[in-house]
Design a protein around this motif. Sequence first.
Motif, PDB file in Angstrom:
ATOM      1  N   CYS A 168      71.699  24.350 103.389  1.00  0.00           N
ATOM      2  CA  CYS A 168      72.632  23.332 103.908  1.00  0.00           C
ATOM      3  C   CYS A 168      73.946  23.963 104.383  1.00  0.00           C
ATOM      4  CB  CYS A 168      72.907  22.304 102.814  1.00  0.00           C
ATOM      5  SG  CYS A 168      74.194  21.137 103.275  1.00  0.00           S
ATOM      6  N   GLN A 170      76.678  22.495 104.937  1.00  0.00           N
ATOM      7  CA  GLN A 170      77.827  21.822 104.307  1.00  0.00           C
ATOM      8  C   GLN A 170      78.015  22.238 102.846  1.00  0.00           C
ATOM      9  OE1 GLN A 170      78.829  20.769 107.350  1.00  0.00           O
ATOM     10  NE2 GLN A 170      79.716  19.040 106.279  1.00  0.00           N
ATOM     11  N   PHE A 199      80.790  19.174  97.591  1.00  0.00           N
ATOM     12  CA  PHE A 199      79.668  18.399  98.140  1.00  0.00           C
ATOM     13  C   PHE A 199      78.502  18.348  97.137  1.00  0.00           C
ATOM     14  CE2 PHE A 199      76.113  18.434 101.523  1.00  0.00           C
ATOM     15  CZ  PHE A 199      76.028  17.051 101.487  1.00  0.00           C
ATOM     16  N   ALA A 202      71.824  17.506  98.842  1.00  0.00           N
ATOM     17  CA  ALA A 202      70.696  16.587  99.036  1.00  0.00           C
ATOM     18  C   ALA A 202      69.934  16.291  97.741  1.00  0.00           C
ATOM     19  CB  ALA A 202      69.741  17.171 100.066  1.00  0.00           C
ATOM     20  N   LYS A 239      73.839  15.602 108.453  1.00  0.00           N
ATOM     21  CA  LYS A 239      72.529  15.033 108.856  1.00  0.00           C
ATOM     22  C   LYS A 239      71.714  15.945 109.791  1.00  0.00           C
ATOM     23  CE  LYS A 239      73.503  10.751 107.109  1.00  0.00           C
ATOM     24  NZ  LYS A 239      74.845  10.998 106.625  1.00  0.00           N
ATOM     25  N   GLY A 241      69.439  18.077 108.770  1.00  0.00           N
ATOM     26  CA  GLY A 241      68.062  18.077 108.277  1.00  0.00           C
ATOM     27  C   GLY A 241      67.523  19.410 107.783  1.00  0.00           C
ATOM     28  N   ASN A 242      68.365  20.443 107.690  1.00  0.00           N
ATOM     29  CA  ASN A 242      67.864  21.728 107.150  1.00  0.00           C
ATOM     30  C   ASN A 242      67.267  21.529 105.767  1.00  0.00           C
ATOM     31  OD1 ASN A 242      69.222  22.622 109.331  1.00  0.00           O
ATOM     32  ND2 ASN A 242      70.438  24.168 108.268  1.00  0.00           N
ATOM     33  N   CYS A 243      67.870  20.655 104.987  1.00  0.00           N
ATOM     34  CA  CYS A 243      67.446  20.436 103.593  1.00  0.00           C
ATOM     35  C   CYS A 243      65.977  20.017 103.548  1.00  0.00           C
ATOM     36  CB  CYS A 243      68.341  19.397 102.918  1.00  0.00           C
ATOM     37  SG  CYS A 243      68.593  17.905 103.903  1.00  0.00           S
TER      38      CYS A 243
HETATM   39  S1  SF4 Z   1      71.185  16.847 106.314  1.00  0.00           S
HETATM   40 FE1  SF4 Z   1      70.703  18.200 104.629  1.00  0.00          FE
HETATM   41  S2  SF4 Z   1      71.157  20.244 105.390  1.00  0.00           S
HETATM   42 FE2  SF4 Z   1      72.182  18.811 106.759  1.00  0.00          FE
HETATM   43  S3  SF4 Z   1      74.270  18.570 105.923  1.00  0.00           S
HETATM   44 FE3  SF4 Z   1      73.028  16.939 105.021  1.00  0.00          FE
HETATM   45  S4  SF4 Z   1      72.312  17.809 103.099  1.00  0.00           S
HETATM   46 FE4  SF4 Z   1      73.001  19.521 104.331  1.00  0.00          FE
END
Ligand code: SF4
Length: 275
Positions: A168, A170, A199, A202, A239, A241-243
């Motif tokens: 992530c 972030q 933070f 996820a 958002k 989506g790497n997670c």
């Molecule tokens: S979508 Fe997943 S990877 Fe992207 S910022 Fe949010 S928690 Fe991190």
Amino acid sequence: MNEPKLTVRVLRQDHPDRPSYWQTFQVRREPSMNVTSVLQRIAANPTTIEGMKTTPVAYDANCLEEVCGSCTMVINGRVRQACSALIDDLLKDNPAHVELRPMSKFPVIRDLFVDRQRLFRALEKLKCWIPVDGYYDMGPGPLQSQQEQSMAYPLSQCMSCGCCLEACPQYTRVEVKQADGECDEDFKRRRDAEYDRQFIGAAAMSQSVLMNSHPTGRMSASDRIEAMIAPGGIQNCGKAGNCQAVCPKEIPLMTSWGRAGRAATLHAIRKFFDG
Ligand code: SF4
Ligand code: SF4
Ligand code: FES
């Protein structure tokens, strides 16, 4: 006949305060090896490729079947579990060697062994449990529909491995060190307060969504949502989506983000009308 050999590069660190360094090992390649069995072979004879005696590589492990999440590390550039990373598969992508690094988003305790306490603290902050009144037999719990169960089951497979946090953008590394003379209790309080400002990531968010979907857990839903929108909360997610892309359990984390966002909006509207 020459025995097939496997070359393994490991990013090592002797102590949380010491710099990291690379060491390379060579082990006999056997059928069906995984990264954990390679680390066991190195531990049996911790000698570098240059013939220097060294210490066994430290790593965490427990279940050895991709259930506990403790052996998570970065293997050939990808965050995953050592116990389910098969050498034959790894060598298809990179026949030269296997490279092991600790996750970069958590403080290193030693070598490949990291401190995932921040993840567990986020689970506490978001109240990721179902409260019970006591431990006596209270009879069967409330029924859940088939549809609710099939939404909940994938989320319940989270093993708190930290892959989603490693990937992530972030989620940045935070290290809180115990000061000289600071007692353990004071240190834990200060560290948790710092983690609470950061933070949540996820994994804890998705577990909070899971608890809020449970008929008994729902009774504390507004407490969880308040924690989700506190500083360091769901508003920090970009958002991208790497997670979800790296989650070894294929948990639909982007659906959880959507559900968390909708719950937060409804909560705000309800609060507005309730005064
Ligand atoms: S979508 Fe997943 S990877 Fe992207 S910022 Fe949010 S928690 Fe991190
Ligand atoms: S959501 Fe997936 S990647 Fe994140 S901690 Fe849980 S199992 Fe690991
Ligand atoms: S040892 Fe439990 S996931 Fe690998």
